[in-house]
Motif scaffolding. Structure first.
Motif, PDB file in Angstrom:
ATOM      1  N   CYS A   1      25.096 109.167 -37.531  1.00  0.00           N
ATOM      2  CA  CYS A   1      26.084 110.218 -37.310  1.00  0.00           C
ATOM      3  C   CYS A   1      25.653 111.215 -36.248  1.00  0.00           C
ATOM      4  CB  CYS A   1      26.357 110.964 -38.617  1.00  0.00           C
ATOM      5  SG  CYS A   1      27.144 109.948 -39.896  1.00  0.00           S
ATOM      6  N   GLN A   2      24.491 111.009 -35.637  1.00  0.00           N
ATOM      7  CA  GLN A   2      24.065 111.923 -34.590  1.00  0.00           C
ATOM      8  C   GLN A   2      25.031 111.860 -33.416  1.00  0.00           C
ATOM      9  OE1 GLN A   2      19.886 110.661 -34.073  1.00  0.00           O
ATOM     10  NE2 GLN A   2      19.444 112.838 -34.143  1.00  0.00           N
ATOM     11  N   ARG A   3      25.317 113.005 -32.859  1.00  0.00           N
ATOM     12  CA  ARG A   3      26.167 113.043 -31.681  1.00  0.00           C
ATOM     13  C   ARG A   3      25.427 112.439 -30.496  1.00  0.00           C
ATOM     14  NH1 ARG A   3      26.566 118.589 -32.658  1.00  0.00           N
ATOM     15  NH2 ARG A   3      25.801 118.915 -30.535  1.00  0.00           N
ATOM     16  N   ASP A   4      26.185 111.875 -29.567  1.00  0.00           N
ATOM     17  CA  ASP A   4      25.611 111.287 -28.362  1.00  0.00           C
ATOM     18  C   ASP A   4      25.698 112.279 -27.208  1.00  0.00           C
ATOM     19  OD1 ASP A   4      24.363 109.295 -26.941  1.00  0.00           O
ATOM     20  OD2 ASP A   4      26.238 108.333 -26.324  1.00  0.00           O
ATOM     21  N   ASP A   5      25.503 113.567 -27.526  1.00  0.00           N
ATOM     22  CA  ASP A   5      25.651 114.588 -26.498  1.00  0.00           C
ATOM     23  C   ASP A   5      24.481 115.576 -26.550  1.00  0.00           C
ATOM     24  OD1 ASP A   5      27.843 117.012 -28.117  1.00  0.00           O
ATOM     25  OD2 ASP A   5      26.267 115.743 -28.925  1.00  0.00           O
ATOM     26  N   ASP A   6      23.308 115.095 -26.966  1.00  0.00           N
ATOM     27  CA  ASP A   6      22.162 115.991 -27.102  1.00  0.00           C
ATOM     28  C   ASP A   6      21.857 116.664 -25.778  1.00  0.00           C
ATOM     29  OD1 ASP A   6      20.380 113.715 -29.319  1.00  0.00           O
ATOM     30  OD2 ASP A   6      22.083 115.056 -29.661  1.00  0.00           O
ATOM     31  N   GLU A   7      21.484 117.941 -25.874  1.00  0.00           N
ATOM     32  CA  GLU A   7      21.041 118.652 -24.684  1.00  0.00           C
ATOM     33  C   GLU A   7      19.627 118.206 -24.341  1.00  0.00           C
ATOM     34  OE1 GLU A   7      22.588 120.764 -22.721  1.00  0.00           O
ATOM     35  OE2 GLU A   7      24.450 120.510 -23.837  1.00  0.00           O
ATOM     36  N   PRO A   8      19.227 118.317 -23.082  1.00  0.00           N
ATOM     37  CA  PRO A   8      17.853 117.970 -22.726  1.00  0.00           C
ATOM     38  C   PRO A   8      16.866 118.837 -23.509  1.00  0.00           C
ATOM     39  CG  PRO A   8      19.199 118.276 -20.759  1.00  0.00           C
ATOM     40  CD  PRO A   8      20.006 118.752 -21.923  1.00  0.00           C
ATOM     41  N   VAL A   9      15.751 118.210 -23.894  1.00  0.00           N
ATOM     42  CA  VAL A   9      14.703 118.975 -24.557  1.00  0.00           C
ATOM     43  C   VAL A   9      14.168 120.011 -23.579  1.00  0.00           C
ATOM     44  CG1 VAL A   9      12.396 118.852 -25.563  1.00  0.00           C
ATOM     45  CG2 VAL A   9      14.066 117.054 -26.045  1.00  0.00           C
ATOM     46  N   LYS A  10      14.120 121.263 -24.008  1.00  0.00           N
ATOM     47  CA  LYS A  10      13.631 122.319 -23.132  1.00  0.00           C
ATOM     48  C   LYS A  10      12.118 122.212 -22.999  1.00  0.00           C
ATOM     49  CE  LYS A  10      17.387 125.576 -24.005  1.00  0.00           C
ATOM     50  NZ  LYS A  10      17.767 126.934 -24.449  1.00  0.00           N
ATOM     51  N   ALA A  11      11.669 122.026 -21.774  1.00  0.00           N
ATOM     52  CA  ALA A  11      10.256 121.817 -21.525  1.00  0.00           C
ATOM     53  C   ALA A  11       9.491 123.129 -21.689  1.00  0.00           C
ATOM     54  CB  ALA A  11      10.048 121.264 -20.128  1.00  0.00           C
ATOM     55  N   LEU A  12       8.312 123.033 -22.290  1.00  0.00           N
ATOM     56  CA  LEU A  12       7.461 124.203 -22.434  1.00  0.00           C
ATOM     57  C   LEU A  12       6.782 124.552 -21.123  1.00  0.00           C
ATOM     58  CD1 LEU A  12       5.833 123.431 -25.900  1.00  0.00           C
ATOM     59  CD2 LEU A  12       7.793 124.901 -25.397  1.00  0.00           C
ATOM     60  N   LYS A  13       6.692 123.574 -20.228  1.00  0.00           N
ATOM     61  CA  LYS A  13       6.135 123.790 -18.903  1.00  0.00           C
ATOM     62  C   LYS A  13       6.878 122.887 -17.934  1.00  0.00           C
ATOM     63  CE  LYS A  13       2.359 120.485 -19.605  1.00  0.00           C
ATOM     64  NZ  LYS A  13       0.883 120.300 -19.563  1.00  0.00           N
ATOM     65  N   PRO A  14       6.783 123.141 -16.625  1.00  0.00           N
ATOM     66  CA  PRO A  14       7.535 122.331 -15.656  1.00  0.00           C
ATOM     67  C   PRO A  14       7.245 120.848 -15.804  1.00  0.00           C
ATOM     68  CG  PRO A  14       6.596 124.257 -14.597  1.00  0.00           C
ATOM     69  CD  PRO A  14       6.019 124.221 -15.974  1.00  0.00           C
ATOM     70  N   ILE A  15       8.275 120.028 -15.586  1.00  0.00           N
ATOM     71  CA  ILE A  15       8.157 118.578 -15.667  1.00  0.00           C
ATOM     72  C   ILE A  15       8.378 117.980 -14.287  1.00  0.00           C
ATOM     73  CG2 ILE A  15       9.255 116.480 -16.546  1.00  0.00           C
ATOM     74  CD1 ILE A  15       9.807 117.920 -19.123  1.00  0.00           C
ATOM     75  N   SER A  16       7.514 117.070 -13.913  1.00  0.00           N
ATOM     76  CA  SER A  16       7.698 116.308 -12.673  1.00  0.00           C
ATOM     77  C   SER A  16       7.213 114.891 -12.939  1.00  0.00           C
ATOM     78  CB  SER A  16       6.904 116.942 -11.521  1.00  0.00           C
ATOM     79  OG  SER A  16       7.059 116.173 -10.337  1.00  0.00           O
ATOM     80  N   ARG A  17       8.149 114.039 -13.353  1.00  0.00           N
ATOM     81  CA  ARG A  17       7.811 112.653 -13.672  1.00  0.00           C
ATOM     82  C   ARG A  17       8.665 111.727 -12.826  1.00  0.00           C
ATOM     83  NH1 ARG A  17       8.647 113.887 -19.695  1.00  0.00           N
ATOM     84  NH2 ARG A  17       6.686 114.855 -20.349  1.00  0.00           N
ATOM     85  N   LEU A  18       8.022 110.762 -12.215  1.00  0.00           N
ATOM     86  CA  LEU A  18       8.719 109.752 -11.419  1.00  0.00           C
ATOM     87  C   LEU A  18       8.610 108.418 -12.139  1.00  0.00           C
ATOM     88  CD1 LEU A  18      10.197 109.311  -8.647  1.00  0.00           C
ATOM     89  CD2 LEU A  18       7.998 108.441  -7.808  1.00  0.00           C
ATOM     90  N   TYR A  19       9.761 107.860 -12.522  1.00  0.00           N
ATOM     91  CA  TYR A  19       9.794 106.569 -13.201  1.00  0.00           C
ATOM     92  C   TYR A  19      10.029 105.464 -12.160  1.00  0.00           C
ATOM     93  CZ  TYR A  19      10.282 109.437 -17.383  1.00  0.00           C
ATOM     94  OH  TYR A  19      10.080 110.372 -18.369  1.00  0.00           O
ATOM     95  N   VAL A  20       9.216 104.411 -12.247  1.00  0.00           N
ATOM     96  CA  VAL A  20       9.249 103.323 -11.275  1.00  0.00           C
ATOM     97  C   VAL A  20       9.535 102.014 -11.994  1.00  0.00           C
ATOM     98  CG1 VAL A  20       7.980 102.087  -9.482  1.00  0.00           C
ATOM     99  CG2 VAL A  20       7.536 104.529  -9.864  1.00  0.00           C
ATOM    100  N   SER A  21      10.508 101.244 -11.489  1.00  0.00           N
ATOM    101  CA  SER A  21      10.830  99.922 -12.020  1.00  0.00           C
ATOM    102  C   SER A  21      10.318  98.866 -11.051  1.00  0.00           C
ATOM    103  CB  SER A  21      12.346  99.775 -12.201  1.00  0.00           C
ATOM    104  OG  SER A  21      12.683  98.461 -12.613  1.00  0.00           O
ATOM    105  N   THR A  22       9.572  97.874 -11.579  1.00  0.00           N
ATOM    106  CA  THR A  22       9.027  96.806 -10.738  1.00  0.00           C
ATOM    107  C   THR A  22       9.589  95.460 -11.174  1.00  0.00           C
ATOM    108  OG1 THR A  22       7.075  96.575 -12.163  1.00  0.00           O
ATOM    109  CG2 THR A  22       6.896  98.063 -10.274  1.00  0.00           C
ATOM    110  N   SER A  23       9.677  94.540 -10.229  1.00  0.00           N
ATOM    111  CA  SER A  23      10.399  93.294 -10.443  1.00  0.00           C
ATOM    112  C   SER A  23       9.541  92.132 -10.908  1.00  0.00           C
ATOM    113  CB  SER A  23      11.129  92.888  -9.164  1.00  0.00           C
ATOM    114  OG  SER A  23      10.208  92.760  -8.090  1.00  0.00           O
ATOM    115  N   ASN A  24       8.224  92.244 -10.830  1.00  0.00           N
ATOM    116  CA  ASN A  24       7.364  91.117 -11.185  1.00  0.00           C
ATOM    117  C   ASN A  24       7.496  90.781 -12.672  1.00  0.00           C
ATOM    118  OD1 ASN A  24       6.197  92.846  -8.952  1.00  0.00           O
ATOM    119  ND2 ASN A  24       5.088  90.934  -8.622  1.00  0.00           N
ATOM    120  N   TYR A  25       7.439  89.456 -12.966  1.00  0.00           N
ATOM    121  CA  TYR A  25       7.643  88.997 -14.336  1.00  0.00           C
ATOM    122  C   TYR A  25       6.699  87.846 -14.637  1.00  0.00           C
ATOM    123  CZ  TYR A  25       9.823  86.823 -18.403  1.00  0.00           C
ATOM    124  OH  TYR A  25      10.044  86.268 -19.626  1.00  0.00           O
ATOM    125  N   GLN A  26       6.072  87.887 -15.823  1.00  0.00           N
ATOM    126  CA  GLN A  26       5.156  86.841 -16.263  1.00  0.00           C
ATOM    127  C   GLN A  26       5.903  85.900 -17.205  1.00  0.00           C
ATOM    128  OE1 GLN A  26       2.923  84.411 -16.354  1.00  0.00           O
ATOM    129  NE2 GLN A  26       1.333  85.950 -15.918  1.00  0.00           N
TER     130      GLN A  26
END
Length: 371
Positions: free
Chosen positions: A20-45
Protein backbone atom coordinates in the motif's frame (compact mmCIF):
# COMPACT_ATOMS: atom_id res chain seq x y z
CA UNK A 1 0.31 -20.97 19.67
CA UNK A 2 -0.08 -17.27 20.52
CA UNK A 3 3.51 -16.73 19.41
CA UNK A 4 2.80 -18.26 15.98
CA UNK A 5 -0.34 -16.17 15.59
CA UNK A 6 1.71 -13.07 16.42
CA UNK A 7 4.28 -13.97 13.76
CA UNK A 8 1.58 -14.56 11.13
CA UNK A 9 -0.16 -11.24 11.92
CA UNK A 10 3.17 -9.41 11.77
CA UNK A 11 4.06 -10.88 8.37
CA UNK A 12 0.62 -10.06 6.95
CA UNK A 13 0.88 -6.49 8.27
CA UNK A 14 4.27 -6.00 6.65
CA UNK A 15 3.00 -7.32 3.32
CA UNK A 16 -0.02 -5.03 3.43
CA UNK A 17 2.13 -2.03 4.36
CA UNK A 18 4.58 -2.60 1.51
CA UNK A 19 1.83 -3.18 -1.05
CA UNK A 20 0.00 0.00 0.00
CA UNK A 21 3.00 2.32 -0.07
CA UNK A 22 2.55 5.23 -2.42
CA UNK A 23 4.77 5.34 -5.49
CA UNK A 24 5.46 9.03 -4.97
CA UNK A 25 8.11 9.06 -2.23
CA UNK A 26 10.12 12.23 -1.95
CA UNK A 27 13.90 11.92 -2.32
CA UNK A 28 15.67 11.07 0.91
CA UNK A 29 17.11 14.31 2.25
CA UNK A 30 20.86 13.92 2.32
CA UNK A 31 22.70 14.77 5.52
CA UNK A 32 25.62 15.92 3.38
CA UNK A 33 26.09 16.70 -0.33
CA UNK A 34 25.76 13.74 -2.70
CA UNK A 35 27.77 13.28 -5.87
CA UNK A 36 27.39 9.78 -7.27
CA UNK A 37 27.88 8.75 -10.87
CA UNK A 38 26.25 5.46 -11.87
CA UNK A 39 27.86 3.63 -14.81
CA UNK A 40 26.32 0.81 -16.88
CA UNK A 41 28.70 -1.54 -18.73
CA UNK A 42 27.86 -3.96 -21.51
CA UNK A 43 30.25 -6.86 -20.88
CA UNK A 44 28.57 -10.16 -19.97
CA UNK A 45 29.90 -13.51 -18.73
CA UNK A 46 27.85 -16.27 -20.38
CA UNK A 47 29.83 -19.07 -18.74
CA UNK A 48 27.84 -19.87 -15.60
CA UNK A 49 30.83 -21.62 -14.04
CA UNK A 50 32.74 -18.33 -13.98
CA UNK A 51 31.98 -15.42 -11.65
CA UNK A 52 29.38 -13.00 -13.00
CA UNK A 53 30.73 -9.67 -14.19
CA UNK A 54 29.81 -6.41 -12.52
CA UNK A 55 27.68 -4.27 -14.83
CA UNK A 56 26.87 -1.34 -12.51
CA UNK A 57 29.67 0.78 -11.09
CA UNK A 58 29.48 3.82 -8.82
CA UNK A 59 31.96 6.70 -8.79
CA UNK A 60 31.57 8.35 -5.40
CA UNK A 61 32.15 11.14 -4.79
CA UNK A 62 32.17 11.89 -8.51
CA UNK A 63 33.33 15.48 -7.97
CA UNK A 64 36.42 14.55 -5.94
CA UNK A 65 40.03 14.73 -7.09
CA UNK A 66 40.43 10.96 -6.72
CA UNK A 67 37.59 10.12 -9.19
CA UNK A 68 37.55 6.42 -8.37
CA UNK A 69 35.02 3.60 -8.38
CA UNK A 70 33.60 2.86 -4.96
CA UNK A 71 34.65 -0.80 -4.48
CA UNK A 72 31.77 -1.41 -2.07
CA UNK A 73 29.14 -0.21 -4.56
CA UNK A 74 29.99 -2.34 -7.58
CA UNK A 75 26.94 -4.38 -8.45
CA UNK A 76 25.85 -7.21 -10.72
CA UNK A 77 22.33 -6.77 -12.00
CA UNK A 78 20.51 -9.55 -13.82
CA UNK A 79 20.83 -7.77 -17.17
CA UNK A 80 22.60 -9.84 -19.80
CA UNK A 81 24.88 -6.93 -20.58
CA UNK A 82 23.99 -3.46 -19.30
CA UNK A 83 22.78 -0.71 -21.64
CA UNK A 84 20.88 2.44 -20.59
CA UNK A 85 20.92 3.38 -16.90
CA UNK A 86 18.92 5.98 -14.99
CA UNK A 87 18.87 6.83 -11.29
CA UNK A 88 15.96 8.74 -9.77
CA UNK A 89 16.06 10.12 -6.22
CA UNK A 90 12.25 10.15 -6.32
CA UNK A 91 12.07 6.43 -7.04
CA UNK A 92 15.16 5.82 -4.89
CA UNK A 93 16.03 3.30 -7.56
CA UNK A 94 18.18 2.58 -10.60
CA UNK A 95 16.55 1.48 -13.84
CA UNK A 96 18.71 -0.43 -16.32
CA UNK A 97 18.03 -1.92 -19.75
CA UNK A 98 19.90 -4.75 -21.43
CA UNK A 99 22.08 -4.70 -24.53
CA UNK A 100 19.92 -7.61 -25.77
CA UNK A 101 22.76 -8.98 -27.92
CA UNK A 102 21.83 -11.68 -30.47
CA UNK A 103 23.63 -14.32 -28.37
CA UNK A 104 21.94 -13.27 -25.11
CA UNK A 105 18.30 -12.40 -25.63
CA UNK A 106 17.10 -10.12 -22.85
CA UNK A 107 14.17 -7.73 -23.22
CA UNK A 108 13.77 -6.68 -19.62
CA UNK A 109 14.12 -3.51 -17.56
CA UNK A 110 15.77 -4.04 -14.18
CA UNK A 111 14.71 -2.01 -11.15
CA UNK A 112 17.32 -1.74 -8.38
CA UNK A 113 16.56 0.03 -5.09
CA UNK A 114 19.35 2.28 -3.77
CA UNK A 115 19.65 3.04 -0.07
CA UNK A 116 20.44 6.52 1.21
CA UNK A 117 24.00 5.24 1.72
CA UNK A 118 24.24 4.24 -1.94
CA UNK A 119 23.89 0.47 -1.44
CA UNK A 120 22.33 -1.18 -4.51
CA UNK A 121 20.11 -4.26 -4.40
CA UNK A 122 18.22 -6.17 -7.08
CA UNK A 123 14.47 -5.61 -7.22
CA UNK A 124 11.64 -6.09 -9.70
CA UNK A 125 12.10 -7.04 -13.35
CA UNK A 126 9.80 -5.54 -15.99
CA UNK A 127 9.66 -7.56 -19.20
CA UNK A 128 8.21 -7.31 -22.68
CA UNK A 129 9.65 -8.68 -25.93
CA UNK A 130 9.06 -5.25 -27.47
CA UNK A 131 11.68 -3.76 -25.13
CA UNK A 132 14.33 -5.11 -27.48
CA UNK A 133 16.62 -2.11 -28.01
CA UNK A 134 16.09 0.39 -25.19
CA UNK A 135 18.52 3.32 -25.46
CA UNK A 136 17.07 5.93 -23.10
CA UNK A 137 15.35 5.78 -19.70
CA UNK A 138 13.77 8.45 -17.49
CA UNK A 139 11.60 8.23 -14.36
CA UNK A 140 9.04 11.04 -14.32
CA UNK A 141 6.82 12.21 -11.47
CA UNK A 142 3.80 14.36 -12.31
CA UNK A 143 1.57 15.92 -9.70
CA UNK A 144 -1.74 17.03 -11.19
CA UNK A 145 -2.46 20.72 -10.47
CA UNK A 146 -5.01 21.06 -7.69
CA UNK A 147 -4.32 17.57 -6.42
CA UNK A 148 -4.64 17.47 -2.62
CA UNK A 149 -4.26 13.70 -2.12
CA UNK A 150 -0.45 13.65 -2.28
CA UNK A 151 -0.83 10.79 -4.75
CA UNK A 152 1.12 11.47 -7.93
CA UNK A 153 1.39 9.90 -11.36
CA UNK A 154 4.70 8.15 -11.88
CA UNK A 155 6.02 6.96 -15.22
CA UNK A 156 9.05 5.24 -16.68
CA UNK A 157 9.76 6.58 -20.17
CA UNK A 158 11.96 4.65 -22.57
CA UNK A 159 13.12 5.08 -26.16
CA UNK A 160 13.27 1.85 -28.14
CA UNK A 161 14.86 1.39 -31.57
CA UNK A 162 12.84 -1.61 -32.71
CA UNK A 163 13.40 -3.46 -35.95
CA UNK A 164 9.93 -2.67 -37.30
CA UNK A 165 8.85 0.31 -35.22
CA UNK A 166 10.67 3.02 -33.28
CA UNK A 167 8.75 3.97 -30.18
CA UNK A 168 8.61 5.89 -26.96
CA UNK A 169 7.14 3.54 -24.35
CA UNK A 170 5.62 4.83 -21.11
CA UNK A 171 4.99 2.54 -18.14
CA UNK A 172 2.83 3.83 -15.29
CA UNK A 173 3.68 3.11 -11.62
CA UNK A 174 6.84 1.24 -12.68
CA UNK A 175 8.01 0.35 -9.18
CA UNK A 176 4.84 -1.67 -8.68
CA UNK A 177 5.25 -3.65 -11.89
CA UNK A 178 6.96 -7.00 -12.29
CA UNK A 179 7.07 -9.69 -14.95
CA UNK A 180 5.36 -9.15 -18.30
CA UNK A 181 4.31 -5.49 -18.53
CA UNK A 182 2.36 -3.70 -21.23
CA UNK A 183 3.20 -0.02 -21.76
CA UNK A 184 0.44 2.29 -20.60
CA UNK A 185 1.24 4.59 -23.53
CA UNK A 186 3.15 4.33 -26.78
CA UNK A 187 4.27 7.09 -29.13
CA UNK A 188 5.46 5.80 -32.50
CA UNK A 189 8.27 7.91 -33.95
CA UNK A 190 9.41 8.58 -37.50
CA UNK A 191 12.96 9.41 -36.44
CA UNK A 192 15.64 7.59 -34.45
CA UNK A 193 15.81 8.82 -30.84
CA UNK A 194 18.43 7.95 -28.26
CA UNK A 195 18.65 9.79 -24.93
CA UNK A 196 15.66 11.14 -23.07
CA UNK A 197 15.08 13.75 -20.38
CA UNK A 198 12.11 15.45 -18.81
CA UNK A 199 12.49 19.18 -18.08
CA UNK A 200 9.63 19.77 -15.65
CA UNK A 201 6.72 18.64 -17.90
CA UNK A 202 8.53 18.98 -21.24
CA UNK A 203 10.02 15.95 -22.99
CA UNK A 204 13.43 16.26 -24.67
CA UNK A 205 14.76 13.56 -26.99
CA UNK A 206 18.08 13.43 -28.83
CA UNK A 207 17.68 12.55 -32.53
CA UNK A 208 20.50 10.46 -33.96
CA UNK A 209 21.02 10.61 -37.71
CA UNK A 210 22.80 12.85 -40.22
CA UNK A 211 22.11 16.44 -39.21
CA UNK A 212 20.40 15.12 -36.11
CA UNK A 213 19.47 17.21 -33.11
CA UNK A 214 16.83 17.58 -30.42
CA UNK A 215 13.08 16.98 -30.46
CA UNK A 216 10.88 18.70 -27.85
CA UNK A 217 7.33 17.85 -26.78
CA UNK A 218 5.93 20.61 -24.58
CA UNK A 219 3.60 19.65 -21.71
CA UNK A 220 3.69 15.88 -22.16
CA UNK A 221 1.06 15.20 -19.42
CA UNK A 222 -1.58 16.93 -21.52
CA UNK A 223 -1.29 14.08 -24.04
CA UNK A 224 -1.66 11.30 -21.47
CA UNK A 225 -5.35 10.44 -21.57
CA UNK A 226 -7.29 7.23 -21.97
CA UNK A 227 -5.91 6.18 -25.35
CA UNK A 228 -2.86 3.94 -25.25
CA UNK A 229 -1.48 5.10 -28.59
CA UNK A 230 -0.43 8.74 -28.42
CA UNK A 231 -1.07 10.91 -31.45
CA UNK A 232 1.08 13.98 -30.87
CA UNK A 233 3.57 15.89 -32.97
CA UNK A 234 6.81 17.50 -31.76
CA UNK A 235 6.45 21.09 -30.58
CA UNK A 236 9.99 21.98 -31.73
CA UNK A 237 12.67 20.22 -33.74
CA UNK A 238 16.20 21.58 -33.46
CA UNK A 239 18.71 20.52 -36.09
CA UNK A 240 22.48 20.54 -35.57
CA UNK A 241 24.13 20.89 -38.96
CA UNK A 242 27.00 18.48 -39.47
CA UNK A 243 26.00 16.14 -36.66
CA UNK A 244 26.64 12.48 -37.40
CA UNK A 245 25.86 10.28 -34.42
CA UNK A 246 24.21 12.32 -31.68
CA UNK A 247 23.68 10.12 -28.65
CA UNK A 248 23.80 11.56 -25.13
CA UNK A 249 21.69 14.52 -23.98
CA UNK A 250 21.77 16.43 -20.69
CA UNK A 251 20.03 19.70 -19.86
CA UNK A 252 20.46 21.92 -16.79
CA UNK A 253 17.58 24.32 -16.21
CA UNK A 254 19.54 26.10 -13.46
CA UNK A 255 22.33 27.05 -15.88
CA UNK A 256 20.17 26.89 -19.03
CA UNK A 257 22.87 24.75 -20.66
CA UNK A 258 22.34 21.70 -22.85
CA UNK A 259 25.01 19.19 -23.84
CA UNK A 260 24.98 16.58 -26.61
CA UNK A 261 27.54 13.96 -27.61
CA UNK A 262 28.38 13.30 -31.25
CA UNK A 263 31.06 11.34 -33.09
CA UNK A 264 32.29 10.47 -36.58
CA UNK A 265 35.17 8.43 -37.90
CA UNK A 266 37.14 5.82 -36.02
CA UNK A 267 39.95 7.66 -34.31
CA UNK A 268 40.59 9.30 -30.97
CA UNK A 269 39.63 12.95 -31.31
CA UNK A 270 36.67 12.33 -33.62
CA UNK A 271 34.19 12.55 -30.76
CA UNK A 272 32.57 15.83 -29.75
CA UNK A 273 30.70 17.36 -26.83
CA UNK A 274 28.35 20.03 -28.17
CA UNK A 275 27.41 22.69 -25.62
CA UNK A 276 24.48 25.07 -26.09
CA UNK A 277 24.22 27.99 -23.67
CA UNK A 278 20.95 29.91 -23.17
CA UNK A 279 19.12 26.91 -24.61
CA UNK A 280 15.68 28.22 -23.59
CA UNK A 281 16.00 31.03 -26.14
CA UNK A 282 14.94 28.57 -28.86
CA UNK A 283 11.16 28.58 -29.03
CA UNK A 284 10.55 27.35 -32.56
CA UNK A 285 11.94 24.72 -34.92
CA UNK A 286 15.29 25.90 -36.24
CA UNK A 287 18.93 25.04 -36.85
CA UNK A 288 21.04 25.64 -33.75
CA UNK A 289 24.80 26.11 -33.44
CA UNK A 290 26.84 25.00 -30.40
CA UNK A 291 28.21 27.78 -28.24
CA UNK A 292 31.26 25.62 -27.51
CA UNK A 293 32.60 22.30 -28.79
CA UNK A 294 34.98 20.06 -26.86
CA UNK A 295 36.85 17.94 -29.42
CA UNK A 296 40.33 16.99 -30.60
CA UNK A 297 42.99 14.39 -29.87
CA UNK A 298 43.79 15.79 -26.42
CA UNK A 299 40.20 15.17 -25.29
CA UNK A 300 40.46 11.38 -25.87
CA UNK A 301 36.90 11.52 -27.19
CA UNK A 302 36.37 8.61 -29.55
CA UNK A 303 32.77 7.39 -29.36
CA UNK A 304 31.00 9.38 -26.62
CA UNK A 305 27.53 7.94 -26.16
CA UNK A 306 26.25 9.51 -22.96
CA UNK A 307 26.70 12.75 -21.02
CA UNK A 308 25.69 14.19 -17.65
CA UNK A 309 25.98 17.79 -16.47
CA UNK A 310 26.82 18.65 -12.89
CA UNK A 311 25.61 22.23 -12.47
CA UNK A 312 25.15 22.59 -8.74
CA UNK A 313 25.88 25.88 -7.03
CA UNK A 314 29.45 26.94 -7.72
CA UNK A 315 31.80 28.43 -10.28
CA UNK A 316 31.96 26.85 -13.73
CA UNK A 317 35.55 25.70 -13.31
CA UNK A 318 34.51 23.71 -10.21
CA UNK A 319 31.59 21.99 -11.99
CA UNK A 320 31.79 19.14 -14.44
CA UNK A 321 30.67 17.39 -17.60
CA UNK A 322 30.77 13.59 -17.36
CA UNK A 323 30.99 11.50 -20.53
CA UNK A 324 30.75 7.75 -21.17
CA UNK A 325 32.96 6.86 -24.14
CA UNK A 326 32.48 3.38 -25.62
CA UNK A 327 35.10 3.77 -28.36
CA UNK A 328 37.51 0.84 -28.59
CA UNK A 329 40.49 3.15 -28.11
CA UNK A 330 39.07 4.94 -25.07
CA UNK A 331 36.43 2.85 -23.21
CA UNK A 332 36.50 5.23 -20.27
CA UNK A 333 34.53 7.74 -18.24
CA UNK A 334 35.88 11.20 -19.01
CA UNK A 335 35.36 14.25 -16.80
CA UNK A 336 35.66 17.78 -18.18
CA UNK A 337 35.14 21.15 -16.57
CA UNK A 338 31.85 22.82 -17.38
CA UNK A 339 33.80 25.80 -18.73
CA UNK A 340 35.99 23.73 -21.11
CA UNK A 341 36.21 24.42 -24.82
CA UNK A 342 38.19 23.10 -27.77
CA UNK A 343 41.00 20.55 -27.74
CA UNK A 344 41.47 20.24 -23.97
CA UNK A 345 42.58 17.32 -21.85
CA UNK A 346 40.00 15.72 -19.57
CA UNK A 347 40.04 16.85 -15.97
CA UNK A 348 39.92 13.14 -14.99
CA UNK A 349 39.91 9.79 -16.82
CA UNK A 350 38.47 6.59 -15.35
CA UNK A 351 39.04 3.22 -16.98
CA UNK A 352 36.52 0.57 -15.94
CA UNK A 353 38.60 -2.35 -14.66
CA UNK A 354 41.64 -1.46 -16.78
CA UNK A 355 39.63 -1.03 -19.98
CA UNK A 356 38.15 -4.52 -19.74
CA UNK A 357 34.64 -3.13 -19.30
CA UNK A 358 32.87 -0.91 -21.86
CA UNK A 359 30.67 1.90 -20.49
CA UNK A 360 27.36 2.33 -22.27
CA UNK A 361 25.47 4.83 -20.14
CA UNK A 362 25.80 7.05 -17.07
CA UNK A 363 23.43 8.71 -14.62
CA UNK A 364 24.39 11.39 -12.11
CA UNK A 365 22.93 11.85 -8.64
CA UNK A 366 24.06 15.35 -7.67
CA UNK A 367 22.38 16.93 -4.67
CA UNK A 368 23.56 19.69 -2.37
CA UNK A 369 26.34 22.23 -2.68
CA UNK A 370 29.41 21.22 -4.63
CA UNK A 371 32.33 19.67 -2.72
Amino acid sequence: MNRYIFYIVTVISLICFSSCQRDDDEPVKALKPISRLYVSTSNYQANTTSPALYNVFVVSPADSNSFEIDPLSRHTSSALGGSAIHFSPYAQSIFQSSMNAPAYRDTSIYVMPVSDKGVISNGNVIGNRRFNNVKGLWYYVHNTPGNTTNITNNYLLMTNLGVDTVSLFIIDQPRNKRGFTRPRYELMLDYRPWSIQMDVDDLLLSRTEDNGGIVVYKNLPAALGRDTVLNIEPTYEFTVTGANNIRGLSYSRDRDVLALTDYSGDAVGSGRILIFENFSQYTGSTTITPTRIITGTNTLLHQPIDVALDTREGEDDALFIYVADAGAQTRSILRFKLSDNGNVEPDQVLEILNNRQTPQSISLDSRGVNR
